[in-house]
Design a protein around this motif. Structure first.
Motif, PDB file in Angstrom:
ATOM      1  N   LEU A   1      -1.298  -0.853  -3.791  1.00 38.16           N
ATOM      2  CA  LEU A   1      -0.332  -0.672  -4.976  1.00 38.16           C
ATOM      3  C   LEU A   1      -0.291  -2.054  -5.700  1.00 38.16           C
ATOM      4  O   LEU A   1      -0.115  -2.171  -6.797  1.00 38.16           O
TER       5      LEU A   1
ATOM      6  N   PRO B   1      -2.557   3.178  -8.247  1.00 37.24           N
ATOM      7  CA  PRO B   1      -3.490   3.883  -7.215  1.00 37.24           C
ATOM      8  C   PRO B   1      -4.031   5.221  -7.577  1.00 37.24           C
ATOM      9  O   PRO B   1      -4.816   5.899  -6.921  1.00 37.24           O
TER      10      PRO B   1
ATOM     11  N   THR C   1       0.856  -1.121  -0.091  1.00 35.91           N
ATOM     12  CA  THR C   1      -0.129  -0.164  -0.071  1.00 35.91           C
ATOM     13  C   THR C   1       0.887   1.392   0.003  1.00 35.91           C
ATOM     14  O   THR C   1       2.137   1.198   0.313  1.00 35.91           O
ATOM     15  N   SER C   2       0.213   2.515  -0.408  1.00 35.06           N
ATOM     16  CA  SER C   2       0.896   3.744  -0.427  1.00 35.06           C
ATOM     17  C   SER C   2       1.026   4.250   1.008  1.00 35.06           C
ATOM     18  O   SER C   2       1.578   5.217   1.094  1.00 35.06           O
TER      19      SER C   2
ATOM     20  N   HIS D   1      -5.183   6.085   1.971  1.00 37.13           N
ATOM     21  CA  HIS D   1      -4.171   5.519   1.017  1.00 37.13           C
ATOM     22  C   HIS D   1      -4.675   4.577   0.375  1.00 37.13           C
ATOM     23  O   HIS D   1      -5.862   3.893   0.427  1.00 37.13           O
TER      24      HIS D   1
ATOM     25  N   CYS E   1      -2.362   8.049  -7.438  1.00 41.42           N
ATOM     26  CA  CYS E   1      -1.598   8.809  -6.466  1.00 41.42           C
ATOM     27  C   CYS E   1      -0.237   8.557  -6.215  1.00 41.42           C
ATOM     28  O   CYS E   1       0.145   7.661  -6.650  1.00 41.42           O
ATOM     29  N   ASP E   2       0.414   9.374  -5.378  1.00 43.12           N
ATOM     30  CA  ASP E   2       1.865   8.826  -5.133  1.00 43.12           C
ATOM     31  C   ASP E   2       2.178   7.726  -4.382  1.00 43.12           C
ATOM     32  O   ASP E   2       1.069   7.306  -3.620  1.00 43.12           O
ATOM     33  N   PRO E   3       2.876   6.928  -4.739  1.00 44.40           N
ATOM     34  CA  PRO E   3       2.986   5.395  -4.203  1.00 44.40           C
ATOM     35  C   PRO E   3       3.464   5.353  -2.589  1.00 44.40           C
ATOM     36  O   PRO E   3       3.542   4.275  -2.274  1.00 44.40           O
ATOM     37  N   GLY E   4       3.925   6.328  -2.169  1.00 46.06           N
ATOM     38  CA  GLY E   4       4.356   6.451  -0.891  1.00 46.06           C
ATOM     39  C   GLY E   4       5.650   6.017  -0.520  1.00 46.06           C
ATOM     40  O   GLY E   4       6.774   6.323  -1.451  1.00 46.06           O
TER      41      GLY E   4
END
Length: 598
Positions: free
Chosen positions: A35, A58, A24-25, A32, A60-63
């Motif tokens: 992924l 996602p 996950t991100s 969140h 969004c930013d993958p973190g």
């Protein structure tokens, strides 16, 4: 004690087991995204009958890329979750999800399926962390990599969803076989049967701005806003507008509240009474609308690590072989390191004997697990069905006379094994120790006897964050099944077994006004702690176990304060409490200042 090799064991037939892993991100399912996801449906012999694996875009930013290595480039072109939801749902239909830290994986899958407009078609889960704790494996911690090494399973790529699911399926097969050998039920929990006794609340959204204090001449980003009573705009819609404006929407009033919004203060709700007592401004919805036209910028909070790194797996770590934490100023006790299972005897005899074992430094066992080193047989215990397995494992059999000789004359029975695992001190009721200063994150793991299916106790473990007056400042300081997360994980309740609950605490992140955390348990209905029997508590960090204790003097009580963690002279201390009450959870919550609806 290891399980037999594959081919000689079988998984229980009353479940359709599907092993799942997600990357996950971040850590919050509502904020969140998933992924990557892998799901392996298992046959009875543990082999894979059907599998599903996919990367997920996602949006969004993958973190934390340094953890899962899922860069935006790797995720480019991957399907969105809604594109794979139908196929994944087909794999999970009617399944019992098996995952490591299962509440985390289940929570993310449930949130993603909701976004896709589909219900997650699995209503039960099993956490392999809870299963490993129930078995009491001889490992320094219960991380996936540690368990893979313990069971001699090759791990090819850590934090890869498919490989982690593959490894976990092997761990689950061996662990389930050991549980069957020990006649311990598997910790399967139903995900959708939790009670709801408090009214629905506005979902908390972390606010990136510091609280500037009380409302004076206008709204400032970061102000804590509480809504009370009926509103012209639907409450959720109004809360979303406040959040988008940079305000921190709370569900209950406290000393830190900036303003309370109430169209009719004469109703005197609990929130309005709190505001009046604390001098907090109370404004009408129309005044709020006017103020929302000009919200001033706030001061950003410093970013914290927990926002970007997946949560540590809940731990019940045994102390390293070379270390043993002992009570300050005390020598190791005669039977330190022993794990003793009692068989036979009356409830009163068992209570008295567990107390005597604790005096000797031994830890009473609640179940017949892999960690049991000795068996103490009381009256009638020779006919216990577990005696055949005691003989098969060649465990020393002790009698009450052995305990008498140890207490009176310091004698170690000749038939007791000399070797024993070094463990943390075993506390008696009321005993206090300083928590080691080498860690701030602690897990208070609470366990009780694993009953057969259909005879489980509906027991809830809860926590109260208390001020100097030993009361909560706000209802959100009460952590329980309907409010399992305080302040983004500073205090968190996890329920991943039918007889294993955990309160995780980050002491360094607690607000300064929190002087004490009380951890308690409540039995729903009319059953009592006398019927439940002994409750085991272990307080652990990544560095090892600080202390363990067993509380079993309950009779007619339905609620019990198990432990307290509190500040004293700049240090955090732990007390084994064991104070019981005959009333229910609502009464216990009111005793600590929680405003509970009738």
């Amino acid at each position: 004690m290891h399980a037999p090799a594959r081919g000689t064991v079988a998984l229980p037939r009353d479940h359709r087991w599907v092993v799942v892993d997600v990357e996950t991100s971040g850590v919050r399912p509502n904020a969140h995204r998933v992924l990557s996801v892998a799901a392996l449906a298992l046959r009875e012999d543990g082999s894979v009958e059907r599998e599903f694996s996919s990367l997920v875009d996602p949006g969004c930013d993958p973190g934390p890329v340094h953890v899962h290595n899922l860069t935006p480039e790797r995720l480019a072109g991957a399907p969105r979750f809604e594109d794979i939801a139908a196929e994944l749902a087909d794999v999970l239909a009617g399944a019992t999800i098996v995952a490591h830290n299962a509440s985390f994986d289940y929570g993310f899958l449930d949130a993603e399926f909701r976004r896709a407009g589909i219900s997650l078609p699995a209503e039960q889960r099993l956490c392999t962390l809870a299963l490993s704790r129930r078995l009491e494996l001889d490992v320094p911690n219960y991380r996936l990599a540690t368990l893979a090494q313990h069971w001699q399973i090759q791990q090819l790529q850590e934090h890869d969803a498919y490989d982690d699911a593959r490894v976990l399926s092997e761990i689950f097969l061996r662990s389930a076989a050991m549980a069957d050998n020990l006649q311990l039920p598997l910790p399967v929990v139903n995900c959708r049967t939790r009670k709801s006794v408090h009214p629905a609340s506005v979902p908390r959204v972390p606010c990136p701005w510091k609280n500037p204090g009380r409302l004076t001449d206008g709204l400032v980003q970061g102000m804590k806003v509480v809504i009370s009573g009926s509103t012209a705009t639907p409450r959720t819609t109004l809360a979303n507008r406040l959040t988008e404006a940079g305000l921190d929407v709370m569900n209950s009033a406290s000393k830190q509240t900036s303003v309370v919004v109430c169209n009719d203060p004469t109703v005197q709700t609990a929130k309005v009474r709190k505001a009046m007592a604390e001098g907090i401004p109370v404004i009408a919805e129309q005044q709020l609308e006017d103020l929302l036209m000009r919200v001033r910028p706030g001061e950003p909070k410093v970013a914290t690590v927990i926002d970007i790194i997946p949560p540590p797996e809940p731990q019940v770590a045994a102390a390293p072989a070379q270390q043993s934490r002992a009570l300050t100023g005390q020598k190791p006790k005669l039977w330190t390191g022993r794990k003793v299972l009692l068989l036979g005897g009356t409830h009163l005899q068992a209570v008295m004997m567990r107390s005597r074992l604790t005096q000797l430094g031994a830890r009473p066992a609640l179940n017949f697990t892999a960690a049991v080193t000795d068996v103490l047989v009381l009256e009638g215990g020779d006919t216990d069905k577990r005696m055949s397995r005691v003989a098969a494992r060649e465990l020393p059999v002790l009698r009450p006379g052995d305990v008498d000789a140890a207490l009176q004359d310091g004698v170690v029975p000749a038939h007791m094994r000399v070797e024993s695992r070094l463990t943390a001190p075993v506390l008696s009721r009321g005993e206090v120790i300083d928590l080691p200063s080498d860690g701030d994150r602690w897990a208070v793991n609470v366990a009780w006897k694993a009953e057969a299916a259909g005879d489980e106790f509906d027991l809830d473990v809860v926590a109260f964050l208390l001020g100097a007056d030993e009361k909560v400042d706000t209802d959100e300081d009460f952590v329980f099944y309907n409010n399992p997360l305080y302040d983004d994980g500073v205090v968190e309740l996890t329920i991943d077994g039918s007889s294993e609950h955990c309160i995780r605490v980050d002491l360094a992140a607690l607000p300064g006004e929190c002087e004490r955390i009380a951890i308690a348990a409540a039995i729903d209905g009319h059953r009592t702690f006398g019927e439940l029997g002994a409750v085991s508590v272990g307080v652990d960090s990544e560095g090892g176990t600080a202390a363990t204790f067993v509380l079993d003097a309950g009779t007619t009580e339905r609620t019990m304060v198990l432990a307290e963690i509190y500040r004293r002279s700049g240090k955090w201390r732990l007390r084994a409490v064991g104070q019981g009450y005959d009333d229910d959870l609502a009464a216990l919550a009111r005793r600590y200042g929680v405003d509970v609806d009738e």
